[in-house]
Design a protein around this motif. Structure first.
Motif, PDB file in Angstrom:
ATOM      1  N   UNK A  21      93.292   8.357  61.747  1.00 18.06           N
ATOM      2  CA  UNK A  21      92.527   7.246  61.602  1.00 18.06           C
ATOM      3  C   UNK A  21      91.765   7.166  60.227  1.00 18.06           C
ATOM      4  N   UNK A  22      92.573   7.587  59.037  1.00 18.72           N
ATOM      5  CA  UNK A  22      92.040   7.350  57.510  1.00 18.72           C
ATOM      6  C   UNK A  22      92.351   5.724  57.319  1.00 18.72           C
ATOM      7  N   UNK A  23      91.242   5.170  56.912  1.00 16.73           N
ATOM      8  CA  UNK A  23      91.548   3.684  56.326  1.00 16.73           C
ATOM      9  C   UNK A  23      92.486   3.646  55.458  1.00 16.73           C
ATOM     10  N   UNK A  24      93.788   2.841  55.403  1.00 19.13           N
ATOM     11  CA  UNK A  24      94.763   2.838  54.264  1.00 19.13           C
ATOM     12  C   UNK A  24      95.137   1.526  53.818  1.00 19.13           C
ATOM     13  N   UNK A  25      94.917   1.184  52.804  1.00 22.37           N
ATOM     14  CA  UNK A  25      95.349  -0.374  52.238  1.00 22.37           C
ATOM     15  C   UNK A  25      96.572  -0.320  51.853  1.00 22.37           C
ATOM     16  N   UNK A  26      97.310  -1.591  52.294  1.00 19.84           N
ATOM     17  CA  UNK A  26      98.636  -1.836  52.020  1.00 19.84           C
ATOM     18  C   UNK A  26      99.157  -3.071  51.459  1.00 19.84           C
ATOM     19  N   UNK A  27      99.333  -3.451  50.306  1.00 21.54           N
ATOM     20  CA  UNK A  27      99.918  -4.916  49.878  1.00 21.54           C
ATOM     21  C   UNK A  27     100.848  -5.306  50.819  1.00 21.54           C
ATOM     22  N   UNK A  28     100.708  -6.508  51.465  1.00 20.14           N
ATOM     23  CA  UNK A  28     101.836  -7.384  52.473  1.00 20.14           C
ATOM     24  C   UNK A  28     103.148  -7.510  51.503  1.00 20.14           C
ATOM     25  N   UNK A  29     104.178  -7.304  52.288  1.00 17.16           N
ATOM     26  CA  UNK A  29     105.327  -7.596  51.870  1.00 17.16           C
ATOM     27  C   UNK A  29     106.336  -7.924  52.959  1.00 17.16           C
ATOM     28  N   UNK A  30     107.529  -8.069  52.672  1.00 16.80           N
ATOM     29  CA  UNK A  30     108.617  -8.255  53.873  1.00 16.80           C
ATOM     30  C   UNK A  30     108.789  -7.353  54.835  1.00 16.80           C
ATOM     31  N   UNK A  31     108.266  -6.043  54.250  1.00 18.39           N
ATOM     32  CA  UNK A  31     108.291  -4.932  55.441  1.00 18.39           C
ATOM     33  C   UNK A  31     106.877  -4.816  55.897  1.00 18.39           C
ATOM     34  N   UNK A  32     105.835  -4.718  55.068  1.00 24.96           N
ATOM     35  CA  UNK A  32     104.366  -4.366  55.538  1.00 24.96           C
ATOM     36  C   UNK A  32     104.133  -5.958  56.143  1.00 24.96           C
ATOM     37  N   UNK A  33     104.147  -6.200  57.408  1.00 26.17           N
ATOM     38  CA  UNK A  33     103.671  -7.433  58.068  1.00 26.17           C
ATOM     39  C   UNK A  33     102.480  -6.945  59.053  1.00 26.17           C
ATOM     40  N   UNK A  34     101.608  -7.826  59.245  1.00 27.23           N
ATOM     41  CA  UNK A  34     100.560  -7.679  60.267  1.00 27.23           C
ATOM     42  C   UNK A  34     101.191  -7.202  61.609  1.00 27.23           C
ATOM     43  N   UNK A  35     100.499  -6.334  62.283  1.00 30.01           N
ATOM     44  CA  UNK A  35     100.886  -5.883  63.338  1.00 30.01           C
ATOM     45  C   UNK A  35     102.125  -4.869  63.441  1.00 30.01           C
ATOM     46  N   UNK A  36     102.494  -4.381  62.297  1.00 31.48           N
ATOM     47  CA  UNK A  36     103.831  -3.564  62.291  1.00 31.48           C
ATOM     48  C   UNK A  36     103.098  -2.196  61.941  1.00 31.48           C
ATOM     49  N   UNK A  37     103.829  -1.392  61.879  1.00 38.34           N
ATOM     50  CA  UNK A  37     103.572  -0.097  61.393  1.00 38.34           C
ATOM     51  C   UNK A  37     104.876   0.556  60.292  1.00 38.34           C
ATOM     52  N   UNK A  38     104.327   1.013  59.276  1.00 37.93           N
ATOM     53  CA  UNK A  38     105.220   1.397  57.964  1.00 37.93           C
ATOM     54  C   UNK A  38     104.901   2.845  57.518  1.00 37.93           C
ATOM     55  N   UNK A  39     105.724   3.297  56.645  1.00 37.89           N
ATOM     56  CA  UNK A  39     105.734   4.779  56.023  1.00 37.89           C
ATOM     57  C   UNK A  39     105.129   4.503  54.576  1.00 37.89           C
ATOM     58  N   UNK A  40     104.201   4.889  54.311  1.00 38.37           N
ATOM     59  CA  UNK A  40     103.484   4.791  52.917  1.00 38.37           C
ATOM     60  C   UNK A  40     103.412   6.143  52.139  1.00 38.37           C
ATOM     61  N   UNK A  41     103.602   5.976  51.118  1.00 33.96           N
ATOM     62  CA  UNK A  41     102.973   7.137  50.188  1.00 33.96           C
ATOM     63  C   UNK A  41     101.715   6.823  49.584  1.00 33.96           C
ATOM     64  N   UNK A  42     100.803   7.838  49.744  1.00 35.08           N
ATOM     65  CA  UNK A  42      99.451   7.727  49.472  1.00 35.08           C
ATOM     66  C   UNK A  42      99.281   7.968  47.820  1.00 35.08           C
ATOM     67  N   UNK A  43      98.955   6.978  47.306  1.00 34.74           N
ATOM     68  CA  UNK A  43      98.602   7.018  45.875  1.00 34.74           C
ATOM     69  C   UNK A  43      97.298   7.086  45.185  1.00 34.74           C
ATOM     70  N   UNK A  44      96.406   6.795  46.063  1.00 39.56           N
ATOM     71  CA  UNK A  44      94.704   7.001  45.775  1.00 39.56           C
ATOM     72  C   UNK A  44      93.954   7.145  46.848  1.00 39.56           C
ATOM     73  N   UNK A  45      92.919   8.038  46.302  1.00 37.62           N
ATOM     74  CA  UNK A  45      92.024   8.292  47.648  1.00 37.62           C
ATOM     75  C   UNK A  45      90.648   7.900  47.042  1.00 37.62           C
TER      76      UNK A  45
END
Length: 561
Positions: free
Chosen positions: A474-498
């Motif tokens: 439950x850590x809040x994570x910001x992701x830029x929208x694209x054709x993979x990251x759409x609202x209501x989906x789940x994605x795998x992301x590499x964490x770049x900043x904390x």
């Protein structure tokens, strides 16, 4: 009246003063009005198309004609909610019924034909905001309906004169109240509990969980599991409104969750005044509920447990640890401590000690990897002296909680604490500033940088440029929208900043798996050092015993042979 389906109404709710799990959102991503406006843009085109397809020109003409003749069920309602997620759920249930009955919903104040104000009684400022908005609404000459904990806990308040009022357990009558309001009548509906139980307490009939809903976020379902509590905290006004514990059945809760999942939600939030006390009034418990409902949650949908007070958490701690380790349950829990001084806790009638609370935290962190714990602190309770406050500061230093909701003490009318002599206001403010400074002095999420996390996207960030999702813990994570990251989906992301309250991730294309952190936060390093010390001592003692045994056997061999 003209009936329209929920999906055919373009609407939004305005909410303030979210529960603890919402308050911990950082300034960059918190759900302010601007943030919610950004959220609505994501679905605006889809909703507009649905309205055009579902409502004909004749329907619109009939609605306008009905509004001119003031036919109840044809008007537009503006709704505002203060308080916890339980209050938000109540508003969603009320709006669902109103829309099904034919009313429309708007987030524009001037477009409304009537106002629904759902109130919170936890703090003085929230109640003050309610009264200010009541005055503004009354100045329009339009009907005003007040609901929630403030009127329920203060039924004879003269401020309700000329207003319609709905009690916390009468939300199923919202259509009747608004119909009467548009006829020029004022109605007060409260559940007084007409039947007496064996223990002498009045039985109450809870609203059905099968009522229709209009969600403020179509991807998040809030499921109330019980109302009221078993405590009698001296500072709390909510008990006056929500009463003693009363739980919905496991069957009803499971039914509500299945319905929400079928409707496409991606996150289910259990809510109540005390999750840990669930079922004690109906011969079941929170462990049994969780074991049952976790089986109906499919992959891609996450469950978040609600706030739980320490006393009833301890009894089912092992079972709750198991549930929090489930892949479809967020490793997050909100456990209010309020104060770390046993003396103050006793005066608050919190029914636990600091040692009890620490046992819960230690167990959760030991058994649930990277467990996130949020807590609440009240600064300046009437009997809190400087030494008591220092104990609370010490607790924060020791555990470095990921989220802390810091409040100044507010005397609530009708509570025992309101009759106690208050501490000087400047002292209270100073303590609040000191503990806030301490909380802001450390950072918890550095260990996630470089790891791959599965992120569940359910909201729009305040900047309107990022989706806001959550990791398993439950850590809040910001992701830029694209054709993979759409609202209501789940994605795998590499964490770049904390950052203090959130992390930033980049979507990994082509599939991946979540990885465990290879390094640890400051707090985790301290825990690891303590564990290593213990293991080292144990290892040293083991070798010493082995050496002693070898010498003993050698001597015994010489004596025998």
């Amino acid at each position: 009246s003209i009936k329209q389906k929920t999906t055919q109404i373009k609407m939004s709710m305005v909410e303030d003063d979210f529960d603890m799990e919402d308050i911990i959102l950082p300034p960059q991503v918190e759900r302010t009005r601007k943030g919610r406006a950004s959220q609505r843009k994501v679905d605006e085109e889809e909703q507009a198309q649905t309205v055009q397809k579902g409502e004909t020109k004749e329907d619109k003409q009939l609605r306008e004609e009905a509004k001119k003749t003031k036919v109840p069920g044809s008007q537009t309602i503006y709704a505002r909610t203060w308080g916890c997620s339980h209050n938000s759920s109540d508003t969603e249930f009320m709006l669902g019924q109103l829309v099904e009955h034919g009313y429309a919903v708007t987030d524009k104040w001037d477009e409304a034909d009537a106002y629904l104000l759902n109130s919170c009684t936890v703090k003085n400022p929230s109640e003050g905001k309610l009264y200010n908005l009541i005055g503004k609404a009354q100045d329009t000459g339009k009907p005003v309906v007040v609901s929630g904990c403030v009127p329920q806990g203060d039924k004879r308040n003269k401020k309700w004169m000329g207003l319609s009022v709905i009690g916390t357990e009468e939300i199923q009558h919202v259509n009747y109240v608004f119909d009467e309001a548009f006829k020029g009548n004022t109605v007060h509906v409260f559940n007084e509990g007409k039947k007496k139980q064996a223990d002498g307490k009045r039985a109450r009939e809870l609203p059905s969980l099968a009522l229709p809903k209009v969600r403020s976020n179509k991807y998040i379902e809030i499921v109330p599991i019980n109302v009221g509590c078993l405590n009698n905290c001296t500072y709390c006004k909510t008990k006056h409104a929500r009463g003693d514990l009363q739980s919905w059945s496991i069957d009803d809760i499971e039914m509500r969750m299945k319905k929400a999942i079928d409707e496409g939600v991606k996150e289910i939030r259990m809510t109540s005044e005390d999750t840990g006390a669930y079922g004690k009034d109906i011969n079941t418990n929170i462990a049994e509920l969780l074991k049952r409902v976790v089986n109906v949650i499919p992959d891609g949908v996450m469950l978040r447990l609600g706030m739980t007070n320490p006393p009833y958490m301890m009894e089912y701690l092992d079972a709750i640890c198991d549930i929090l380790n489930h892949p479809r349950v967020y490793a997050f829990l909100h456990i209010p401590i309020q104060a770390a001084s046993d003396k103050v806790l006793y005066d608050m009638k919190r029914e636990y000690t600091r040692a009890d609370f620490e046992k819960i935290v230690d167990t959760l962190r030991a058994r649930v990897p990277h467990m996130i714990i949020s807590t609440d602190i009240i600064c300046g309770f009437p009997t809190e002296d400087e030494d008591d406050f220092e104990e609370t500061m010490e607790l924060i230093r020791k555990y470095k909680f990921e989220a802390v909701n810091i409040s100044q003490f507010y005397p609530r009318k009708g509570t025992p604490a309101a009759r106690m002599k208050r501490i000087d206001t400047q002292i209270v403010k100073n303590r609040s500033r000191r503990i806030t400074k301490l909380f802001n002095s450390y950072q918890c999420f550095d260990y996630l940088v470089g790891t791959t996390q599965r992120v569940y996207l359910t909201e729009m960030a305040k900047d309107g440029k990022h989706f806001a999702g959550h990791t398993k813990n439950y850590v809040q994570c910001l992701i830029k929208p694209d054709d993979v990251a759409v609202m209501g989906s789940d994605v795998y992301a590499k964490i770049t900043e904390a950052h203090k309250f959130y992390v930033v991730g980049e979507v990994i294309r082509g599939g991946s798996k979540a990885t465990h952190p290879t390094h640890f936060s400051t707090r985790q390093q301290q825990d690891l050092k303590e564990t290593t010390k213990t293991k080292t001592k144990t290892t040293d003692y083991t070798w010493l015993m082995v050496a002693f045994a070898c010498v003993f056997l050698a001597i015994l061999y010489k004596l025998c042979f």
